[in-house]
Write an enzyme that holds these catalytic residues in place. Structure first.
Site, PDB file in Angstrom:
ATOM      1  N   ASP A  72      -5.848  13.648 -25.489  1.00  0.00           N
ATOM      2  CA  ASP A  72      -5.907  12.246 -25.067  1.00  0.00           C
ATOM      3  C   ASP A  72      -5.219  11.445 -26.159  1.00  0.00           C
ATOM      4  O   ASP A  72      -5.762  11.233 -27.247  1.00  0.00           O
ATOM      5  CB  ASP A  72      -7.379  11.833 -24.920  1.00  0.00           C
ATOM      6  CG  ASP A  72      -7.548  10.372 -24.544  1.00  0.00           C
ATOM      7  OD1 ASP A  72      -6.574   9.601 -24.668  1.00  0.00           O
ATOM      8  OD2 ASP A  72      -8.665   9.991 -24.151  1.00  0.00           O
ATOM      9  N   GLU A 125      -0.422   4.822  -0.695  1.00  0.00           N
ATOM     10  CA  GLU A 125      -1.176   6.048  -1.007  1.00  0.00           C
ATOM     11  C   GLU A 125      -0.271   7.262  -0.821  1.00  0.00           C
ATOM     12  O   GLU A 125       0.483   7.339   0.152  1.00  0.00           O
ATOM     13  CB  GLU A 125      -2.414   6.164  -0.116  1.00  0.00           C
ATOM     14  CG  GLU A 125      -3.594   5.437  -0.731  1.00  0.00           C
ATOM     15  CD  GLU A 125      -4.691   5.130   0.260  1.00  0.00           C
ATOM     16  OE1 GLU A 125      -4.358   4.736   1.397  1.00  0.00           O
ATOM     17  OE2 GLU A 125      -5.867   5.263  -0.100  1.00  0.00           O
ATOM     18  N   LYS A 160      -1.643   0.322 -25.363  1.00  0.00           N
ATOM     19  CA  LYS A 160      -1.991   0.262 -26.795  1.00  0.00           C
ATOM     20  C   LYS A 160      -0.692   0.310 -27.605  1.00  0.00           C
ATOM     21  O   LYS A 160       0.109  -0.614 -27.483  1.00  0.00           O
ATOM     22  CB  LYS A 160      -2.980   1.383 -27.123  1.00  0.00           C
ATOM     23  CG  LYS A 160      -4.285   1.248 -26.314  1.00  0.00           C
ATOM     24  CD  LYS A 160      -5.305   2.297 -26.699  1.00  0.00           C
ATOM     25  CE  LYS A 160      -6.626   2.079 -25.961  1.00  0.00           C
ATOM     26  NZ  LYS A 160      -6.747   2.840 -24.726  1.00  0.00           N
ATOM     27  N   ARG A 165      -1.620  -2.775 -18.707  1.00  0.00           N
ATOM     28  CA  ARG A 165      -2.910  -2.089 -18.722  1.00  0.00           C
ATOM     29  C   ARG A 165      -2.881  -1.005 -17.651  1.00  0.00           C
ATOM     30  O   ARG A 165      -2.714  -1.292 -16.463  1.00  0.00           O
ATOM     31  CB  ARG A 165      -4.028  -3.088 -18.442  1.00  0.00           C
ATOM     32  CG  ARG A 165      -5.407  -2.486 -18.566  1.00  0.00           C
ATOM     33  CD  ARG A 165      -6.416  -3.566 -18.773  1.00  0.00           C
ATOM     34  NE  ARG A 165      -6.200  -4.200 -20.066  1.00  0.00           N
ATOM     35  CZ  ARG A 165      -6.902  -3.927 -21.166  1.00  0.00           C
ATOM     36  NH1 ARG A 165      -7.868  -3.054 -21.119  1.00  0.00           N
ATOM     37  NH2 ARG A 165      -6.638  -4.538 -22.294  1.00  0.00           N
ATOM     38  N   TYR A 175       0.847  -1.195   0.000  1.00  0.00           N
ATOM     39  CA  TYR A 175       0.000   0.000   0.000  1.00  0.00           C
ATOM     40  C   TYR A 175       0.878   1.239   0.000  1.00  0.00           C
ATOM     41  O   TYR A 175       1.831   1.320   0.772  1.00  0.00           O
ATOM     42  CB  TYR A 175      -0.926   0.023   1.228  1.00  0.00           C
ATOM     43  CG  TYR A 175      -2.357  -0.110   0.793  1.00  0.00           C
ATOM     44  CD1 TYR A 175      -2.946   0.903   0.040  1.00  0.00           C
ATOM     45  CD2 TYR A 175      -3.097  -1.249   1.071  1.00  0.00           C
ATOM     46  CE1 TYR A 175      -4.248   0.767  -0.419  1.00  0.00           C
ATOM     47  CE2 TYR A 175      -4.388  -1.386   0.624  1.00  0.00           C
ATOM     48  CZ  TYR A 175      -4.958  -0.370  -0.127  1.00  0.00           C
ATOM     49  OH  TYR A 175      -6.230  -0.499  -0.582  1.00  0.00           O
ATOM     50  N   THR A 187      -3.154   5.915 -22.135  1.00  0.00           N
ATOM     51  CA  THR A 187      -3.019   4.589 -21.543  1.00  0.00           C
ATOM     52  C   THR A 187      -1.627   4.070 -21.904  1.00  0.00           C
ATOM     53  O   THR A 187      -0.926   4.669 -22.722  1.00  0.00           O
ATOM     54  CB  THR A 187      -4.088   3.620 -22.084  1.00  0.00           C
ATOM     55  OG1 THR A 187      -4.059   3.669 -23.509  1.00  0.00           O
ATOM     56  CG2 THR A 187      -5.470   3.995 -21.604  1.00  0.00           C
TER      57      THR A 187
HETATM   58  N1  DSN Z   1     -11.960   0.790 -25.498  1.00  0.00           N
HETATM   59  C1  DSN Z   1     -10.744   1.368 -26.025  1.00  0.00           C
HETATM   60  C2  DSN Z   1     -10.680   1.246 -27.501  1.00  0.00           C
HETATM   61  O1  DSN Z   1     -10.952   0.154 -27.969  1.00  0.00           O
HETATM   62  O2  DSN Z   1     -10.324   2.180 -28.184  1.00  0.00           O
HETATM   63  C3  DSN Z   1     -10.546   2.779 -25.621  1.00  0.00           C
HETATM   64  O3  DSN Z   1     -10.782   2.910 -24.275  1.00  0.00           O
END
Ligand code: DSN
Length: 413
Positions: free
Chosen positions: A197, A53, A226, A232, A51, A223
């Site tokens: 974003d 925080e 990708k 993730r 933990y 994120t």
């Molecule tokens: N769900 C994702 C996508 O497939 O683009 C984005 O959050």
């Protein structure tokens, strides 16, 4: 005797099944990728037990010296990779990253201007059923009917009319370069804040193959799983003036303890992004997308916006007489996973979509080149054309499996 729990055969079996599925199928889901082995290992490490925080050096728990070093590494590598001055690496997912930004600079009822879902925007950019649509007054921009690209003059006009507090650039289904500098100018003209974003294109931005919004945006969210090819999770970068408000919004505002095992994996991911081979990898992702797009166009498919600049292609299936959901389902039967997608000005519901979105990050990670990307495009065509003939679907499924055997993902562990 320490307490010992025996294995869980049911879950082990399901994990093995999922690993086999990933090995034997071709993922063209534009938001998916395969995390490298050391990232999986970090996510399965003892760091999950801690933990922590707070932030490095300022925790609400004892025993944080090691995780402080982990999070500091993640922050410093991320800053170096993107040239950012402030980073928070704790958001658990892209939605939390965006929520952290909104809640650090907006009040409920404030106006936000983002891309609509049908044109390729994300749920958190103001979709009515999402928290962003429920908490804020949402105004949306789309794309030009002619070019299917963002019409910056239209964005400017809408911004002048609605005077948003925050303008959001970035998309989940948009295959073209986004001119972040133009968005920043528009935001400045109405005294709005500007957030980019870059969840989908973060790898391309980190590699210098797409324009970076860092210099012109107040906030940049992304994120890590990708094109960045990490675990993730998500992160937020911002100008120094917003740092304190952002950090306080992430914790205690919307999250509690950070996932230190995932933050370690993010550090590995950012470290990988700093390697020279990362640029070559990102260029291959783009090359593979262009190769697939060209083949599909030659085969008669209408490619939204006429092509791609990034890792994804949006295909309008209206001319093929099927909707996105039907194509998604039949392709899955052949071992090729894609996502149904709306196309600009779609008349179908988002649950069906008039098209599909495909992406090349995952196939590139497993080593496929333009030749295989072209082969996969031909296979998709076979399946869509003969979608009512089981023998064709089965024949493609066998070709998919045999192609996958030449490009193992994790079997070298
Ligand atoms: N769900 C994702 C996508 O497939 O683009 C984005 O959050």
């Amino acid at each position: 005797m320490p307490i010992k729990f025996d294995g869980d055969p049911e879950i082990s079996l399901l994990i093995d099944k999922e690993e086999a599925r990933q090995e034997n199928e071709i993922s063209l889901i534009a938001s998916e990728n395969y995390a490298p082995a050391n990232i999986l290992k970090a996510m399965g490490s003892v760091l999950t037990n801690k933990y922590a925080e707070g932030l490095p050096g300022k925790r609400f728990y004892a025993g944080c010296s090691v995780v402080d070093a982990v999070e500091t590494l993640a922050i410093e590598r991320c800053k170096k990779l993107f040239g950012a001055s402030h980073v928070n690496v704790q958001p658990h997912a892209g939605s939390q990253a965006n929520m952290a930004v909104y809640m650090s600079c907006l009040k409920p009822g404030d106006t936000i201007l983002g891309m609509d879902l049908v044109s390729g925007g994300h749920l958190t950019h103001g979709y009515k059923a999402n928290f962003s649509g429920a908490l804020y007054r949402v105004v949306s921009y789309g794309v030009s009917r002619e070019t299917e690209c963002i019409d910056y003059d239209q964005v400017y006009t809408i911004a002048q009319q609605c005077r948003p507090k925050l303008i959001i650039a970035g998309a989940s289904a948009y295959p073209r370069i986004i001119d972040f500098a133009k968005f920043a100018q528009i935001a400045k003209s109405v005294d709005a804040l500007f957030m980019a974003d870059i969840a989908h294109i973060a790898g391309l931005v980190a590699a210098g193959l797409h324009p970076s919004p860092i210099a012109c945006a107040d906030f940049v969210t992304s994120t890590t799983h990708k094109t960045l090819c990490g675990p993730r999770g998500a992160f937020v970068m911002c100008k120094d003036g917003f740092a304190q408000a952002l950090d306080r919004t992430v914790m205690p505002g919307i999250q509690g303890g950070p996932c230190m095992h995932v933050i370690a994996a993010k550090a590995i991911c950012f470290g990988n992004g700093l390697r020279p081979e990362f640029v070559r990898y990102q260029q291959k992702i783009i090359n593979n997308a262009r190769a697939m797009s060209d083949v599909l166009a030659e085969l008669g498919y209408r490619i939204v916006s006429g092509g791609t600049d990034n890792h994804m292609i949006i295909i309008d299936l209206t001319g093929q007489g099927c909707n996105g959901k039907e194509a998604e389902q039949v392709l899955e039967c052949a071992g090729i996973t894609v996502s149904r997608s709306c196309i600009p000005f779609d008349t179908q519901k988002p649950t069906l979509g008039s098209g599909i979105r495909i992406g090349t990050s995952a196939i590139t990670t497993r080593g496929m080149t333009e030749k295989e990307a072209q082969d996969v495009a031909f296979m998709m065509h076979e399946v869509i054309k003969h979608r009512d003939e089981q023998c064709f679907i089965e024949a493609v499924r066998q070709r998919v499996e045999s192609l996958c055997k030449h490009f193992p993902i994790y079997s070298s562990f």
